[in-house]
Design a protein around this motif. Structure first.
Motif, PDB file in Angstrom:
ATOM      1  N   LEU A   1       0.768  -1.898   0.224  1.00 45.09           N
ATOM      2  CA  LEU A   1      -0.005   0.082  -0.115  1.00 45.09           C
ATOM      3  C   LEU A   1       0.602   1.534  -0.194  1.00 45.09           C
ATOM      4  CD1 LEU A   1      -2.866  -0.872   2.718  1.00 45.09           C
ATOM      5  CD2 LEU A   1      -3.170  -0.608   0.113  1.00 45.09           C
ATOM      6  N   ILE A   2       2.069   1.159   0.894  1.00 41.24           N
ATOM      7  CA  ILE A   2       2.396   2.051   0.768  1.00 41.24           C
ATOM      8  C   ILE A   2       3.587   2.807  -0.546  1.00 41.24           C
ATOM      9  CG2 ILE A   2       4.747   2.763   1.660  1.00 41.24           C
ATOM     10  CD1 ILE A   2       3.424   1.712   3.988  1.00 41.24           C
ATOM     11  N   THR A   3       3.719   1.377  -1.332  1.00 40.34           N
ATOM     12  CA  THR A   3       4.222   1.496  -2.446  1.00 40.34           C
ATOM     13  C   THR A   3       3.378   1.331  -4.093  1.00 40.34           C
ATOM     14  OG1 THR A   3       5.407  -0.756  -2.507  1.00 40.34           O
ATOM     15  CG2 THR A   3       6.977   0.742  -1.501  1.00 40.34           C
ATOM     16  N   LEU A   4       4.048   0.162  -4.424  1.00 37.20           N
ATOM     17  CA  LEU A   4       3.122   0.355  -5.625  1.00 37.20           C
ATOM     18  C   LEU A   4       1.228   1.005  -5.549  1.00 37.20           C
ATOM     19  CD1 LEU A   4       2.646  -0.987  -8.432  1.00 37.20           C
ATOM     20  CD2 LEU A   4       2.462  -3.030  -7.627  1.00 37.20           C
ATOM     21  N   GLY A   5       1.002   0.411  -4.573  1.00 40.06           N
ATOM     22  CA  GLY A   5      -0.655   0.504  -4.365  1.00 40.06           C
ATOM     23  C   GLY A   5      -0.107   1.917  -4.084  1.00 40.06           C
ATOM     24  N   ARG A   6       0.365   2.944  -3.309  1.00 38.36           N
ATOM     25  CA  ARG A   6      -0.603   4.264  -3.960  1.00 38.36           C
ATOM     26  C   ARG A   6      -0.011   5.057  -4.944  1.00 38.36           C
ATOM     27  NH1 ARG A   6       3.392   8.284  -2.636  1.00 38.36           N
ATOM     28  NH2 ARG A   6       4.864   7.143  -2.288  1.00 38.36           N
ATOM     29  N   ARG A   7       0.724   4.403  -6.062  1.00 36.25           N
ATOM     30  CA  ARG A   7       0.394   5.074  -7.433  1.00 36.25           C
ATOM     31  C   ARG A   7      -0.573   4.775  -7.286  1.00 36.25           C
ATOM     32  NH1 ARG A   7       6.104   6.253  -7.471  1.00 36.25           N
ATOM     33  NH2 ARG A   7       7.645   5.867  -6.411  1.00 36.25           N
TER      34      ARG A   7
END
Length: 605
Positions: free
Chosen positions: A193-199
């Motif tokens: 969620l902090i990396t890919l998901g946030r994008r």
């Protein structure tokens, strides 16, 4: 397949298609589902509208009131400020602190309750930091759902599968037996969620944010940005012992005094009460004015200029703000100067900017004449700005978004915290049913003055409540028509002779799929006996299959109707149906992979 089953599948398919198309509001679609089911005969008319009295819907409504009490007393803003402080204003760092907090809360109380309580906190953080709520709300909901996987009481499906094991004469799951798998999913899910998901999350401003401009935006539109300054009265200053009227800062020096801080305390009243206040040595004077006017005043009156310290201005923003008003045609103020208009005496507010025909004017306090249709930027205490509502001599055009975050009942904050603590303790200890506890907490918020009854009624998010209430009868129709049983029977026939790992995969996918459209508790009640039967047929330990079902039931990430938690963040995050699928499906696959790897290790077949 019977006609009734085919009809229910058709209603479900059309509903999903309408949600995905985004051509109609989701709450309107939910009401259409209620109407169709009411005339179908599959459920009775009373059952079709039963969702509006469902305990889950009532509990969510009560939680909205509890959350509003925390917001109105400033508790939510204080929590948001703390998270912003530790998060350093960085979206990534903020999520690093926020996700574990909500997951831990959800491990010991209702995930719906945890999210409802934190929504005002997150909205406050987003407003103060300039972040988009759409980047924070969905991670908040998903972390709460994962938090339910951490303990036996974290979510009803965990209790259902444990009870099913006990009824079958087997050892039920212990309180923390869910924790290793849940913690692994939380860790991997948080990283996602902090990396890919946030994008993958949309960058949208929430509906709440588009209603108002903020203070910097209003000041910029009047050309007065950066004109708030801090001055300190020195021992030899001629202003010492003078009243504000005698000092004549506005008329003689083009500098507007809006606040005084004395011995660290900000005098909450401004003019006209401030007009009779005598200035003292070491008083901090907060003034609006041009840089060159400020410098001339400091030189001639022995004042120390401390510039515009950002932290102190932020602190000032909790006491003072601005509002935009318009002079109506035919106003008695027409033709008068700003001084003659006596805004300080009439409204307790100071004019710091004027726009005519949408263009800011360089105003002179004594010379500039006002006209009907002029818009004015008034500065003063939030209390005085609120008092502008309903006045007939001025048209209130805009109040800044910050006004909504200023505690209306700040003195009641300790009571709000006490009510919150009592609610959490009761829910965790199980002294009272969850619905009873939340209703009592909402009532206590109102009776103690933490939130007024009109504020409580306005806090109810109609979109979320209608959507949940409208979709519950569809789940009931799937059960009564046999549509759910039809799906489960075909799964068993396809995978009954398969390997335990393949069966676990099938159970996970089916449970997760059904949980996107009906209650995860109802799904677990239906699937748990199937998992037990399949384990007996294969001659394997049922524990890994039951654990798989429980974990899968909490992976309601792919639709906004999958869980009340998702529905709660739908409006604040300004999400569309497809946003959940884009971000949630990869998270479901990660949860599937972790479950299939860890479950056979912790609970061998």
């Amino acid at each position: 397949m019977t006609t009734e089953i085919g009809f229910v599948f058709a209603v479900l398919g059309i509903t999903i298609a309408l949600f995905i198309s985004d051509k109609l509001r989701m709450d309107l679609v939910a009401l259409m589902v209620v109407a169709v089911l009411a005339v179908s005969g599959i459920v009775t008319p009373a059952e079709a509208v039963s969702g509006f009295g469902n305990p889950t819907v009532v509990m969510i409504a009560a939680l909205f009131v509890v959350g509003e009490g925390l917001f109105r007393t400033g508790v939510a803003a204080a929590a948001g400020n703390w998270l912003l402080k530790v998060g350093g204003g960085s979206e990534v760092r903020l999520l690093c602190f926020l996700l574990p907090v909500v997951a831990l809360l959800s491990a010991f109380m209702s995930s719906t309750g945890a999210v409802a309580l934190l929504i005002p906190v997150v909205l406050s953080m987003a407003r103060r930091s300039g972040m988009q709520p759409s980047k924070l709300m969905m991670p908040l909901a998903f972390a709460a759902l994962i938090g339910g996987m951490l303990t036996l009481i974290g979510t009803p499906p965990n209790i259902v599968v444990s009870g099913a094991l006990k009824e079958a004469g087997l050892e039920p799951f212990g309180f923390f037996e869910f924790t290793p798998i849940g913690a692994a999913i939380l860790l991997v899910g948080a990283v996602y969620l902090i990396t890919l998901g946030r994008r993958l999350l949309p960058a949208r401003t929430s509906e709440q944010q588009t209603d108002h401009c903020d203070v910097p935006g209003l000041m910029a539109s009047y050309g007065v940005s950066g004109q708030l300054h801090k001055l300190v009265v020195q021992p030899l200053s001629p202003l010492k012992h003078q009243t504000v009227v005698e000092a004549a800062l506005r008329s003689e020096h083009r500098v507007t005094l809006v606040g005084i801080r004395r011995s660290g305390t900000l005098l909450s009243s401004i003019l006209p009460v401030l007009a009779n206040t005598r200035l003292e040595v070491r008083d901090e004077l907060w003034v609006y004015g041009q840089e060159n006017d400020i410098e001339r005043l400091c030189l001639s009156h022995r004042l120390t200029h401390y510039g515009s310290p950002a932290k102190e201005i932020s602190r000032m923003g909790r006491e003072f703000g601005v509002a935009e008003v318009m002079l109506p045609p035919g106003t008695p103020l027409q033709g008068q100067s700003i001084k003659e208009g006596a805004f300080r005496q009439r409204y307790g507010l100071s004019v710091i900017g004027l726009r005519r025909r949408c263009e800011p004017l360089d105003t002179d306090y004594r010379e500039t004449r006002m006209e009907g249709g002029d818009t004015l930027l008034l500065a003063g205490s939030w209390e005085r700005i609120r008092a502008l509502e309903g006045r007939r001599d001025l048209v209130l055009l805009q109040t800044p978004a910050e006004l909504g975050e200023i505690p209306v009942h700040g003195s009641r904050a300790p009571l709000a915290l006490l009510v919150l603590a009592a609610m959490l303790v009761c829910m965790t200890a199980g002294w009272l049913p969850a619905l009873t506890t939340v209703l009592l907490a909402a009532l206590a918020m109102i009776l103690t003055g933490c939130v007024s009854l009109p504020e409580a009624l306005r806090s109810l998010n109609a979109t979320s409540l209608i959507l949940i209430a409208g979709m519950l009868p569809l789940a009931l129709a799937m059960e009564k028509s046999g549509a759910l049983a039809f799906v489960v029977e075909h799964l068993v026939s396809w995978l009954g002779g398969a390997s335990p790992l393949l069966l676990s995969t099938g159970l996970f996918l089916l449970t997760s799929l059904l949980s996107q459209f009906i209650s995860n508790t109802a799904t677990t009640v239906l699937i748990a006996p199937i998992a037990l039967t399949a384990a007996q047929l294969l001659g394997v330990n049922p524990e890994p299959l039951m654990m798989t079902v429980a974990i899968a039931a909490s992976t309601a990430f792919a639709t906004p109707i999958a869980s009340p938690v998702n529905t709660l963040v739908l409006a604040p995050g300004n999400y569309r149906f497809s946003d959940f699928a884009r971000v949630g499906i990869p998270l479901q696959l990660l949860a599937l992979a972790i479950t299939l790897v860890m479950t056979p290790i912790l609970f061998p077949f």
